[in-house]
Design a protein around this motif. Structure first.
Motif, PDB file in Angstrom:
ATOM      1  N   ASP A   1       0.833  -1.212   0.000  1.00 45.14           N
ATOM      2  CA  ASP A   1       0.000   0.000   0.000  1.00 45.14           C
ATOM      3  C   ASP A   1       0.862   1.255   0.000  1.00 45.14           C
ATOM      4  O   ASP A   1       0.571   2.233  -0.711  1.00 45.14           O
ATOM      5  CB  ASP A   1      -0.931   0.003   1.220  1.00 45.14           C
ATOM      6  CG  ASP A   1      -2.040  -1.032   1.112  1.00 45.14           C
ATOM      7  OD1 ASP A   1      -2.630  -1.132   0.019  1.00 45.14           O
ATOM      8  OD2 ASP A   1      -2.295  -1.742   2.088  1.00 45.14           O
ATOM      9  N   SER A   2       1.921   1.241   0.804  1.00 47.17           N
ATOM     10  CA  SER A   2       2.847   2.382   0.837  1.00 47.17           C
ATOM     11  C   SER A   2       3.564   2.530  -0.506  1.00 47.17           C
ATOM     12  O   SER A   2       3.806   3.650  -0.975  1.00 47.17           O
ATOM     13  CB  SER A   2       3.866   2.204   1.959  1.00 47.17           C
ATOM     14  OG  SER A   2       3.237   2.279   3.227  1.00 47.17           O
ATOM     15  N   ALA A   3       3.923   1.403  -1.111  1.00 49.68           N
ATOM     16  CA  ALA A   3       4.585   1.431  -2.420  1.00 49.68           C
ATOM     17  C   ALA A   3       3.689   2.111  -3.455  1.00 49.68           C
ATOM     18  O   ALA A   3       4.160   2.929  -4.259  1.00 49.68           O
ATOM     19  CB  ALA A   3       4.930   0.019  -2.872  1.00 49.68           C
ATOM     20  N   LEU A   4       2.399   1.810  -3.413  1.00 49.00           N
ATOM     21  CA  LEU A   4       1.454   2.417  -4.357  1.00 49.00           C
ATOM     22  C   LEU A   4       1.334   3.924  -4.135  1.00 49.00           C
ATOM     23  O   LEU A   4       1.298   4.701  -5.094  1.00 49.00           O
ATOM     24  CB  LEU A   4       0.082   1.754  -4.222  1.00 49.00           C
ATOM     25  CG  LEU A   4      -0.024   0.330  -4.765  1.00 49.00           C
ATOM     26  CD1 LEU A   4      -1.353  -0.304  -4.366  1.00 49.00           C
ATOM     27  CD2 LEU A   4       0.134   0.327  -6.284  1.00 49.00           C
ATOM     28  N   ILE A   5       1.275   4.334  -2.879  1.00 43.55           N
ATOM     29  CA  ILE A   5       1.182   5.773  -2.556  1.00 43.55           C
ATOM     30  C   ILE A   5       2.424   6.512  -3.043  1.00 43.55           C
ATOM     31  O   ILE A   5       2.334   7.577  -3.662  1.00 43.55           O
ATOM     32  CB  ILE A   5       0.997   5.970  -1.038  1.00 43.55           C
ATOM     33  CG1 ILE A   5      -0.375   5.443  -0.590  1.00 43.55           C
ATOM     34  CG2 ILE A   5       1.140   7.448  -0.672  1.00 43.55           C
ATOM     35  CD1 ILE A   5      -0.551   5.388   0.914  1.00 43.55           C
ATOM     36  N   LEU A   6       3.598   5.935  -2.777  1.00 49.36           N
ATOM     37  CA  LEU A   6       4.854   6.554  -3.200  1.00 49.36           C
ATOM     38  C   LEU A   6       4.965   6.615  -4.725  1.00 49.36           C
ATOM     39  O   LEU A   6       5.463   7.599  -5.281  1.00 49.36           O
ATOM     40  CB  LEU A   6       6.035   5.781  -2.608  1.00 49.36           C
ATOM     41  CG  LEU A   6       6.220   5.899  -1.094  1.00 49.36           C
ATOM     42  CD1 LEU A   6       7.255   4.875  -0.600  1.00 49.36           C
ATOM     43  CD2 LEU A   6       6.646   7.316  -0.709  1.00 49.36           C
ATOM     44  N   CYS A   7       4.492   5.561  -5.391  1.00 52.28           N
ATOM     45  CA  CYS A   7       4.531   5.528  -6.856  1.00 52.28           C
ATOM     46  C   CYS A   7       3.646   6.622  -7.449  1.00 52.28           C
ATOM     47  O   CYS A   7       4.051   7.319  -8.386  1.00 52.28           O
ATOM     48  CB  CYS A   7       4.069   4.167  -7.374  1.00 52.28           C
ATOM     49  SG  CYS A   7       5.359   2.902  -7.375  1.00 52.28           S
ATOM     50  N   GLU A   8       2.445   6.760  -6.928  1.00 56.02           N
ATOM     51  CA  GLU A   8       1.521   7.774  -7.442  1.00 56.02           C
ATOM     52  C   GLU A   8       2.088   9.174  -7.267  1.00 56.02           C
ATOM     53  O   GLU A   8       1.977  10.032  -8.149  1.00 56.02           O
ATOM     54  CB  GLU A   8       0.163   7.654  -6.745  1.00 56.02           C
ATOM     55  CG  GLU A   8      -0.641   6.438  -7.174  1.00 56.02           C
ATOM     56  CD  GLU A   8      -0.861   6.370  -8.681  1.00 56.02           C
ATOM     57  OE1 GLU A   8      -1.239   7.406  -9.270  1.00 56.02           O
ATOM     58  OE2 GLU A   8      -0.632   5.299  -9.266  1.00 56.02           O
ATOM     59  N   LYS A   9       2.703   9.441  -6.109  1.00 55.51           N
ATOM     60  CA  LYS A   9       3.321  10.750  -5.866  1.00 55.51           C
ATOM     61  C   LYS A   9       4.473  10.996  -6.837  1.00 55.51           C
ATOM     62  O   LYS A   9       4.628  12.089  -7.381  1.00 55.51           O
ATOM     63  CB  LYS A   9       3.823  10.842  -4.421  1.00 55.51           C
ATOM     64  CG  LYS A   9       2.708  10.993  -3.388  1.00 55.51           C
ATOM     65  CD  LYS A   9       3.301  11.132  -1.984  1.00 55.51           C
ATOM     66  CE  LYS A   9       2.197  11.337  -0.946  1.00 55.51           C
ATOM     67  NZ  LYS A   9       2.751  11.459   0.430  1.00 55.51           N
ATOM     68  N   ALA A  10       5.287   9.956  -7.032  1.00 53.98           N
ATOM     69  CA  ALA A  10       6.437  10.092  -7.925  1.00 53.98           C
ATOM     70  C   ALA A  10       5.991  10.274  -9.376  1.00 53.98           C
ATOM     71  O   ALA A  10       6.563  11.074 -10.120  1.00 53.98           O
ATOM     72  CB  ALA A  10       7.330   8.859  -7.803  1.00 53.98           C
ATOM     73  N   LEU A  11       4.951   9.541  -9.784  1.00 56.71           N
ATOM     74  CA  LEU A  11       4.444   9.648 -11.154  1.00 56.71           C
ATOM     75  C   LEU A  11       3.862  11.029 -11.428  1.00 56.71           C
ATOM     76  O   LEU A  11       3.923  11.523 -12.557  1.00 56.71           O
ATOM     77  CB  LEU A  11       3.383   8.569 -11.408  1.00 56.71           C
ATOM     78  CG  LEU A  11       3.895   7.142 -11.594  1.00 56.71           C
ATOM     79  CD1 LEU A  11       2.750   6.143 -11.511  1.00 56.71           C
ATOM     80  CD2 LEU A  11       4.628   6.998 -12.925  1.00 56.71           C
ATOM     81  N   ALA A  12       3.305  11.646 -10.397  1.00 56.16           N
ATOM     82  CA  ALA A  12       2.697  12.974 -10.551  1.00 56.16           C
ATOM     83  C   ALA A  12       3.733  14.088 -10.508  1.00 56.16           C
ATOM     84  O   ALA A  12       3.448  15.229 -10.876  1.00 56.16           O
ATOM     85  CB  ALA A  12       1.655  13.198  -9.464  1.00 56.16           C
ATOM     86  N   GLY A  13       4.962  13.758 -10.087  1.00 56.21           N
ATOM     87  CA  GLY A  13       6.025  14.757  -9.962  1.00 56.21           C
ATOM     88  C   GLY A  13       7.011  14.716 -11.109  1.00 56.21           C
ATOM     89  O   GLY A  13       6.741  14.173 -12.178  1.00 56.21           O
ATOM     90  N   LYS A  14       8.186  15.276 -10.855  1.00 56.32           N
ATOM     91  CA  LYS A  14       9.229  15.351 -11.883  1.00 56.32           C
ATOM     92  C   LYS A  14       9.699  13.971 -12.328  1.00 56.32           C
ATOM     93  O   LYS A  14      10.033  13.757 -13.492  1.00 56.32           O
ATOM     94  CB  LYS A  14      10.424  16.155 -11.355  1.00 56.32           C
ATOM     95  CG  LYS A  14      10.138  17.645 -11.160  1.00 56.32           C
ATOM     96  CD  LYS A  14      11.382  18.377 -10.682  1.00 56.32           C
ATOM     97  CE  LYS A  14      11.102  19.859 -10.507  1.00 56.32           C
ATOM     98  NZ  LYS A  14      12.303  20.592 -10.024  1.00 56.32           N
ATOM     99  N   LEU A  15       9.730  13.033 -11.388  1.00 50.98           N
ATOM    100  CA  LEU A  15      10.220  11.688 -11.702  1.00 50.98           C
ATOM    101  C   LEU A  15       9.365  11.027 -12.770  1.00 50.98           C
ATOM    102  O   LEU A  15       9.855  10.272 -13.599  1.00 50.98           O
ATOM    103  CB  LEU A  15      10.223  10.834 -10.427  1.00 50.98           C
ATOM    104  CG  LEU A  15      11.176   9.635 -10.401  1.00 50.98           C
ATOM    105  CD1 LEU A  15      12.614  10.081 -10.566  1.00 50.98           C
ATOM    106  CD2 LEU A  15      11.022   8.870  -9.094  1.00 50.98           C
ATOM    107  N   GLY A  16       8.065  11.356 -12.749  1.00 53.18           N
ATOM    108  CA  GLY A  16       7.144  10.754 -13.712  1.00 53.18           C
ATOM    109  C   GLY A  16       7.328  11.259 -15.129  1.00 53.18           C
ATOM    110  O   GLY A  16       6.764  10.685 -16.065  1.00 53.18           O
TER     111      GLY A  16
END
Length: 217
Positions: free
Chosen positions: A49-64
């Motif tokens: 669940d934490s992995a999914l939250i971190l992924c969504e944040k990263a995808l929405a940011g510069k990393l994405g």
């Protein structure tokens, strides 16, 4: 011998320093991206669940916005859903990862996503779709030299055929997987491949040879 003027020399030196500075910055940024992705990936099995939250944040940011990073993050999301037992979303994210990798000519990212997509299809009782994924991954590696990835895919095909009781084909692919694994320095890859070969041999009734392979571990 032509003498370079002090002014021209200073300009050349400045350009070299600027190039070195940019190269160092790019290298640091690449390392930072890899470390962040590795950090997020570390949560997949222990706290998906934490992995999914971190992924969504990263995808929405510069990393994405970085194509390879986006492919990796989508693949991690797929694996997190897979850990949670949500195969439908796992397959959806793995497909997105494949499309993103293809769009960015990211061969390794595409192979990894196809491999994971194949596993999700196999667990979802869709063996034909799984085999298509594995074959696509192998075709992408045809002109490369990556025995680690090849071994993992060959072993996945072996497991797929083993589950279907097609033991002759399972043994053949496991043997190829072992051969590729032995070309790597990764002991875990070697153990996984040899263990799979031993298992399918045992299931095929070749118990002595199967045990002999297992003992090699």
């Amino acid at each position: 011998m032509k003498i370079i003027s002090p002014r021209l020399l200073s300009q050349v030196t400045l350009m070299l320093l600027l190039f070195m500075s940019l190269s160092t910055t790019a290298s640091a940024q690449t390392q930072d991206i890899e470390e962040r992705i590795e950090y997020i990936n570390s949560y997949v099995n222990t706290n998906p669940d934490s992995a999914l939250i971190l992924c969504e944040k990263a995808l929405a940011g510069k990393l994405g916005k970085d194509n390879e990073a986006r492919t990796a993050l989508l693949t991690i999301s797929g694996n997190a859903y897979f850990t949670l037992g949500d195969n439908a979303n796992a397959i959806r994210y793995f497909k997105r990862a494949v499309d993103t990798a293809i769009g960015g000519n990211d061969t390794i990212g595409c192979v990894n996503a196809l491999s994971d997509l194949g596993v999700a299809y196999r667990v979802n009782q869709q063996p034909d779709s799984a085999l298509i994924c594995y074959n696509r991954a192998l075709s992408l590696l045809a002109n490369s030299d990556d025995p680690f990835l090849e071994s993992n895919i060959l072993i996945s095909i072996s497991i797929l055929f083993g589950n279907q009781r097609r033991y002759g084909e399972a043994i053949s692919f496991a043997e190829k997987g072992v051969a590729k694994a032995m070309m790597t320095d990764d002991i875990e890859t070697q153990i996984y491949a040899v263990s799979t070969l031993g298992t399918v041999l045992f299931l095929d009734g070749q118990k002595n040879r199967g045990l002999a392979e297992q003992r090699k571990i």
